[in-house]
Motif scaffolding. Sequence first.
Motif, PDB file in Angstrom:
ATOM      1  N   ARG A   7     -65.751  45.612 125.289  1.00 40.33           N
ATOM      2  CA  ARG A   7     -66.244  45.842 126.646  1.00 40.33           C
ATOM      3  C   ARG A   7     -65.538  47.032 127.276  1.00 40.33           C
ATOM      4  O   ARG A   7     -64.370  47.263 127.019  1.00 40.33           O
ATOM      5  CB  ARG A   7     -65.982  44.600 127.519  1.00 40.33           C
ATOM      6  N   PRO A   8     -66.225  47.783 128.128  1.00 38.02           N
ATOM      7  CA  PRO A   8     -65.560  48.916 128.787  1.00 38.02           C
ATOM      8  C   PRO A   8     -64.581  48.409 129.853  1.00 38.02           C
ATOM      9  O   PRO A   8     -64.762  47.334 130.426  1.00 38.02           O
ATOM     10  CB  PRO A   8     -66.711  49.687 129.416  1.00 38.02           C
ATOM     11  N   LEU A   9     -63.536  49.202 130.095  1.00 37.78           N
ATOM     12  CA  LEU A   9     -62.632  48.884 131.200  1.00 37.78           C
ATOM     13  C   LEU A   9     -63.409  49.048 132.501  1.00 37.78           C
ATOM     14  O   LEU A   9     -64.158  49.999 132.667  1.00 37.78           O
ATOM     15  CB  LEU A   9     -61.438  49.841 131.206  1.00 37.78           C
ATOM     16  N   ASP A  10     -63.224  48.123 133.412  1.00 33.75           N
ATOM     17  CA  ASP A  10     -63.926  48.153 134.688  1.00 33.75           C
ATOM     18  C   ASP A  10     -62.999  48.781 135.727  1.00 33.75           C
ATOM     19  O   ASP A  10     -62.505  48.111 136.627  1.00 33.75           O
ATOM     20  CB  ASP A  10     -64.332  46.726 135.069  1.00 33.75           C
ATOM     21  N   ARG A  11     -62.782  50.063 135.580  1.00 39.32           N
ATOM     22  CA  ARG A  11     -61.769  50.775 136.349  1.00 39.32           C
ATOM     23  C   ARG A  11     -62.089  50.885 137.837  1.00 39.32           C
ATOM     24  O   ARG A  11     -61.228  50.634 138.679  1.00 39.32           O
ATOM     25  CB  ARG A  11     -61.586  52.165 135.747  1.00 39.32           C
ATOM     26  N   GLU A  12     -63.262  51.309 138.158  1.00 42.46           N
ATOM     27  CA  GLU A  12     -63.593  51.666 139.541  1.00 42.46           C
ATOM     28  C   GLU A  12     -63.358  50.525 140.542  1.00 42.46           C
ATOM     29  O   GLU A  12     -62.681  50.735 141.556  1.00 42.46           O
ATOM     30  CB  GLU A  12     -65.030  52.183 139.614  1.00 42.46           C
ATOM     31  N   PRO A  13     -63.872  49.323 140.331  1.00 41.66           N
ATOM     32  CA  PRO A  13     -63.626  48.277 141.329  1.00 41.66           C
ATOM     33  C   PRO A  13     -62.145  47.883 141.424  1.00 41.66           C
ATOM     34  O   PRO A  13     -61.663  47.566 142.517  1.00 41.66           O
ATOM     35  CB  PRO A  13     -64.482  47.097 140.869  1.00 41.66           C
ATOM     36  N   HIS A  14     -61.447  47.939 140.311  1.00 43.68           N
ATOM     37  CA  HIS A  14     -60.028  47.599 140.352  1.00 43.68           C
ATOM     38  C   HIS A  14     -59.228  48.660 141.105  1.00 43.68           C
ATOM     39  O   HIS A  14     -58.299  48.329 141.849  1.00 43.68           O
ATOM     40  CB  HIS A  14     -59.487  47.397 138.938  1.00 43.68           C
ATOM     41  N   MET A  15     -59.576  49.915 140.927  1.00 43.84           N
ATOM     42  CA  MET A  15     -58.857  50.966 141.644  1.00 43.84           C
ATOM     43  C   MET A  15     -59.187  50.952 143.139  1.00 43.84           C
ATOM     44  O   MET A  15     -58.335  51.279 143.965  1.00 43.84           O
ATOM     45  CB  MET A  15     -59.147  52.337 141.016  1.00 43.84           C
ATOM     46  N   ARG A  16     -60.400  50.542 143.491  1.00 44.01           N
ATOM     47  CA  ARG A  16     -60.717  50.373 144.918  1.00 44.01           C
ATOM     48  C   ARG A  16     -59.861  49.252 145.505  1.00 44.01           C
ATOM     49  O   ARG A  16     -59.367  49.360 146.634  1.00 44.01           O
ATOM     50  CB  ARG A  16     -62.205  50.093 145.111  1.00 44.01           C
TER      51      ARG A  16
END
Length: 118
Positions: free
Chosen positions: A7-16
């Motif tokens: 699965r891809p890392l779900d970066r954007e919501p975590h960085m928000r």
Amino acid sequence: MHVPDGRPLDREPHMRLVQAVIAGAGHATLPPRDCDQIALQLTEHARTVAAEVRRCCAGLPPDAEPRVLAEVVLEEADRRLAQPHLGTVRCVQMRARQLRALYERLDRLQVAQSAPPP
């Protein structure tokens, strides 16, 4: 960028979330239960990112500067993420900063891996 299970890392919501936690630190009060949930979410994602950082480190020579610096951040992450959740804003902020540091190292490792050899 994908985690070991594909699965891809779900970066954007975590960085928000990281930005919100750090930005709202001085004036926001979160209930302990909310802090626990946020800390848990940030901790689990930080562990996933740390695994990706380790994978990228393995592709570099042991004395490569990006790898050495990443290993320092990984040691700190291992130590901090092993601490129990405290249900406080300060605890959530620490985990948010740790996740941010892991992503910064991951970005630098990826640049180092894509650079042509000297």
